[in-house]
Design an enzyme around this catalytic site. Structure first.
Site, PDB file in Angstrom:
ATOM      1  CE  LYS A   1      -4.049  -2.433   2.013  1.00  0.00           C
ATOM      2  NZ  LYS A   1      -4.637  -2.820   3.058  1.00  0.00           N
TER       3      LYS A   1
ATOM      4  CD  GLN B   1      -3.418  -4.432   6.327  1.00  0.00           C
ATOM      5  OE1 GLN B   1      -3.323  -3.595   5.485  1.00  0.00           O
ATOM      6  NE2 GLN B   1      -3.956  -5.480   5.847  1.00  0.00           N
TER       7      GLN B   1
ATOM      8  CG  ASP C   1     -10.311  -0.382   4.542  1.00  0.00           C
ATOM      9  OD1 ASP C   1      -9.891  -0.619   3.032  1.00  0.00           O
ATOM     10  OD2 ASP C   1      -9.810  -1.249   5.463  1.00  0.00           O
TER      11      ASP C   1
END
Ligand code: NAP
Length: 299
Positions: free
Chosen positions: A54, A98, A121
């Site tokens: 990422k 994460q 997200d």
């Protein structure tokens, strides 16, 4: 019939190129650099690889990348203090924690702490609710990526029969909502669905997100259907026990003889997830500054 293989890797590269172009315009025209903050708690090796990917792709498209690595014993109070700081930081437009986080931390509470306008997200209750009520929010990255692939292949999805296998908050539910928003006729299948094969056979669009290797067989698929394989299972390689391979939820070789188009695993849906994370960050940045959103990167 041999299905067209949908090249998610190439499509994701195209999404990243669009993101990079928009980032350049934001910088040159408005002096703004979109920023993505990624928080990793603990030392899970797979998560470290995802976070590194990422970071690399964020920098490659010209955005600012802020990485925060916290020790596994980080308390909820300390994690929330960092999230609050990122929520308040105007150079941060997207925040991602994460997962999985260590067991003493509650994932739902962590997501709820992130400002919904920075929840790139798309996992918060607020963004899930906005999607379900047909309003503008930030959409979970993998379903957003699948929708982009479907629109590219099929154009107007209106009236098509869509079957989504799997009803998780992460993927299945937002995928179903997105397809409904596109005016598809949506069936959500799951572990209690009766005669799953027959349900799947009516699908013009079949999306599998279960995590059971090769469960979708050729006789589950309507001839000419578009099949999107989201599942990922790592198994020992049959030719070399020292190696592993990734399998999807779809029996690719057999289904490719029946379907009209199909995503492979790997190289199908997978690469779209980070590309859509970057797209969501640009979208969040434009919204934060009251600027027009990039075409084709948001719904
Ligand atoms: P999940 O939370 O475990 O959900 C799995 C879903 O599959 C559940 O809704 C479950 O039904 C359903 N299911 C389980 N067994 C079934 C069966 N025999 N028949 C029909 N449905 C069944 O998983 P997830 O997070 O949605 O992820 C699903 C898969 O997609 C995983 O392999 C994951 O690795 C992959 N994935 C990939 C990406 C990516 O490519 N970037 C992103 C997200 C997920 P119940 O609700 O009834 O239990």
């Amino acid at each position: 019939m041999t299905a067209e293989t949908i090249d998610g890797k190439a499509f994701a590269a195209g999404v990243r190129a669009k993101v990079a172009h928009h980032v350049e315009t934001l910088r040159d025209t408005h002096g703004i650099t979109p920023g993505l903050a990624v928080v990793l708690v603990g030392e899970d090796p797979a998560s470290e690889v995802y976070v590194a990917n990422k970071h690399r792709q964020t920098v490659e498209v010209g955005m600012a990348s802020f990485s925060h690595k916290l020790p596994a014993k980080t308390t909820e109070a300390d994690l929330f203090a960092l999230i609050d700081q990122l929520n308040a930081d105007p150079s941060v437009h997207g925040i991602l924690c994460q997962f999985p986080v260590p067991e003493h931390l509650n994932e739902r509470a962590v997501v709820a702490r992130i400002d919904p306008a920075k929840d790139v997200d798309g996992l918060s209750v607020v963004n899930a609710g906005l999607l379900a009520s047909g309003e503008r929010g930030l959409v979970s990255c993998t379903p957003l990526g699948c929708l982009m692939l479907l629109r590219d292949r099929l154009g107007d999805l209106s009236g098509l029969e869509a079957v989504v296998i799997g009803r998780s908050n992460l993927f299945g539910k937002p995928m179903g909502q997105l397809l409904l928003r596109e005016n598809a006729t949506v069936t959500m299948a799951h572990s209690r669905t009766r005669d799953l094969a027959q349900v799947c056979r009516r699908a013009d669009i079949l999306v599998a997100a279960v995590g059971r290797a090769e469960m979708v067989k050729a006789d589950w698929v309507k001839p000419g259907a578009t099949v999107i394989d989201v599942g990922i299972t790592r198994q020992p390689h049959p030719d070399d026990p020292d190696k592993t391979r990734l399998l999807g939820d779809v029996d690719f070789a057999a289904v490719a003889e029946v379907a009209g188009a199909i995503t492979p695993v790997p190289g199908g849906v997978g690469p779209m997830t980070i590309a859509c994370l970057l797209a969501n960050t640009v979208t969040a940045c434009c919204r934060a500054h009251g600027l027009p959103e990039p075409e084709g990167l948001a719904v």
